[in-house]
Design a protein around this motif. Structure first.
Motif, PDB file in Angstrom:
ATOM      1  N   GLU A  89       0.719  -1.128   0.036  1.00  0.00           N
ATOM      2  CA  GLU A  89      -0.022   0.019   0.059  1.00  0.00           C
ATOM      3  C   GLU A  89       1.128   1.346   0.312  1.00  0.00           C
ATOM      4  N   ALA A  90       1.843   1.338   0.815  1.00  0.00           N
ATOM      5  CA  ALA A  90       2.908   2.382   0.721  1.00  0.00           C
ATOM      6  C   ALA A  90       3.428   2.626  -0.491  1.00  0.00           C
ATOM      7  N   LEU A  91       3.849   1.565  -1.085  1.00  0.00           N
ATOM      8  CA  LEU A  91       4.457   1.590  -2.465  1.00  0.00           C
ATOM      9  C   LEU A  91       3.545   2.357  -3.674  1.00  0.00           C
ATOM     10  N   GLY A  92       2.364   1.681  -3.353  1.00  0.00           N
ATOM     11  CA  GLY A  92       1.455   2.161  -4.406  1.00  0.00           C
ATOM     12  C   GLY A  92       0.902   3.648  -4.111  1.00  0.00           C
ATOM     13  N   ARG A  93       0.992   4.174  -3.080  1.00  0.00           N
ATOM     14  CA  ARG A  93       0.890   5.521  -2.474  1.00  0.00           C
ATOM     15  C   ARG A  93       1.938   6.178  -3.079  1.00  0.00           C
ATOM     16  N   TRP A  94       3.135   5.757  -3.178  1.00  0.00           N
ATOM     17  CA  TRP A  94       4.199   6.523  -3.690  1.00  0.00           C
ATOM     18  C   TRP A  94       4.317   6.731  -5.113  1.00  0.00           C
ATOM     19  N   PHE A  95       3.850   5.560  -5.885  1.00  0.00           N
ATOM     20  CA  PHE A  95       3.650   5.875  -7.353  1.00  0.00           C
ATOM     21  C   PHE A  95       2.519   6.792  -7.701  1.00  0.00           C
ATOM     22  N   GLY A 343      -3.370   5.153 -10.936  1.00  0.00           N
ATOM     23  CA  GLY A 343      -4.350   4.387  -9.921  1.00  0.00           C
ATOM     24  C   GLY A 343      -5.845   4.273 -10.617  1.00  0.00           C
ATOM     25  N   THR A 344      -5.549   3.930 -11.836  1.00  0.00           N
ATOM     26  CA  THR A 344      -6.917   3.769 -12.619  1.00  0.00           C
ATOM     27  C   THR A 344      -7.305   2.315 -13.170  1.00  0.00           C
ATOM     28  N   SER A 345      -8.439   2.093 -13.686  1.00  0.00           N
ATOM     29  CA  SER A 345      -8.707   0.980 -14.431  1.00  0.00           C
ATOM     30  C   SER A 345      -9.802   1.523 -15.256  1.00  0.00           C
ATOM     31  N   MET A 346     -10.119   0.635 -16.391  1.00  0.00           N
ATOM     32  CA  MET A 346     -11.126   0.974 -17.426  1.00  0.00           C
ATOM     33  C   MET A 346     -12.632   1.313 -16.663  1.00  0.00           C
TER      34      MET A 346
END
Length: 400
Positions: A89-95, A343-346
């Motif tokens: 989760e922390a890595l995802g937030r960084w991105f 942080g997206t999707s279709m």
């Protein structure tokens, strides 16, 4: 039988072709195309998620799972900027924060980390398989996923090794879904490098083994597509398909060169075509020569709303040119670009348009059929997916 709301996959401009009771075509009416359906309400996010989707512009190195990055980084000894304690989760937030920072340097840094962990056959195969599974979970029934082979050879892989590893992952993912999704590769050359002809020949060599087309990507300013004319001329002689990133960070000259010099089949983004459209104070719309050509020739626009907001090509979703371009009946498609960074999707992309513009299932079907018609699959395969999957899928959800 012709779908009464679609002519060649696009909205009809005549009330006589609408089925009884569907609605009235009214001046300035509701919906993306000026028609009002009194029986169909704005879809819920869950309905959008369940709708079949077609995706033309998605980067393999922009869609990794954060947990996968952590595990692959540990395998290869790559140092990550966050998530060092295994915190995905922390890595995802960084991105997400780096991509939203407004700094191009920080945005591009995100790809340094994803590409760094994609240098072995095993890593590429894993990432490709997970890509397919994630898209399938999002309701995508057809996807073209692109990446640059030249960015994955630092550990000694050949170009052919890279493509084979990605294809192995795609095949495994498709098999695990039971064939619910069709996925093809697009091979990308970096416009600031000089390997485009080599990548083009690689794409043609794999054309019947999973590769559907070619692309160039990278900084537009200072690196015009005409630097790669030999690659595009080769592809044309081979009757092969290609798209070009154009009209994202740079304006109309990039689009003009991509089309009139290079012969692109589609425009990657193409959002800056709006610069050739004038809206008068009275609401009248005038298309310049290039915009008129793009619309007349039905050249597909691979639009990526969330990414465009991040890179400054649009100020917000509500102000994104996609609305005007859709109303003017350009060949608009909706795409994700980089699912991790944005942080997206279709589902997220389409849901954001529903929220911003009140789009309905019929509008989402229009975008989806546009994309499927514009894919690099053979015509009969495109038609099969439209007629046997997309149209029935939307009909089952209540689209008229």
């Amino acid at each position: 039988m012709v779908d009464p709301l679609l002519l060649d996959g696009e909205p009809v401009a005549g009330a006589e072709l609408l089925p009884d009771g569907v609605g009235d075509l009214v001046e300035g009416g509701e919906g993306a195309h000026g028609w009002k359906d009194r029986r169909v309400s704005t879809p819920s996010r869950d309905l959008v998620r369940r709708a079949p989707k077609a995706l033309l512009h998605d980067h393999l190195d922009g869609g990794l799972r954060p947990q996968t990055i952590i595990e692959l980084a540990a395998d290869c000894g790559h140092e990550l900027p966050a998530g060092t304690e295994g915190d995905a989760e922390a890595l995802g937030r960084w991105f997400a924060e780096a991509a939203d920072s407004g700094s191009l340097v920080r945005y591009l840094e995100t790809f340094d980390h994803t590409v760094a962990v994609m240098q072995t056959e095993a890593a590429l195969t894993r990432v490709a398989k997970e890509c397919v599974l994630d898209l399938d979970d999002d309701g995508v029934v057809y996807a073209e996923v692109r990446y640059a082979p030249e960015q994955h050879v630092e550990a000694g892989l050949s170009f052919d090794d890279v493509v084979a590893a990605v294809q192995a992952g795609f095949d495994a993912g498709v098999a695990e879904t039971g064939g619910r999704i069709v996925v093809r590769q697009l091979l990308t050359a970096m416009r600031h490098q000089a390997r485009s002809r080599e990548v083009a020949e690689l794409a043609v060599a794999w054309r019947d083994r999973g590769v559907a087309g070619f692309d160039i990507a990278g900084a537009e300013a200072g690196f015009p597509p005409t630097r790669h004319l030999d690659a595009f001329e080769y592809l044309q002689r081979e009757n092969f398909h290609f798209t070009i990133h154009a009209g994202e960070a740079f304006g109309l000259p990039s689009i003009w060169e991509a089309l009139q010099w290079c012969g692109a089949d589609r425009l990657g983004h193409g959002v800056r075509i709006i610069d050739d459209i004038t809206v008068g104070d009275d609401g009248s719309v005038t298309l310049g020569r290039l915009a008129a050509y793009v619309r007349d020739k039905r050249i597909p626009l691979e639009m990526c709303p969330a990414s465009n907001v991040q890179t400054g090509a649009a100020d917000s979703i509500a102000e994104h040119p996609i609305r005007l371009l859709t109303e003017l009946r350009f060949r608009v498609t909706v795409n994700t670009d980089n699912r991790l960074m944005s942080g997206t999707s279709m589902t997220d992309e389409m849901w954001s348009l529903v929220q911003a513009f009140g789009y309905r299932l019929e509008d989402l079907r229009w975008f989806t059929i546009n994309a499927m018609k514009s894919s690099f699959l053979p015509f009969d395969e495109r038609l099969r997916i439209i007629d046997s999957i997309i149209k029935p899928g939307y009909a089952a959800l209540g689209a008229r």
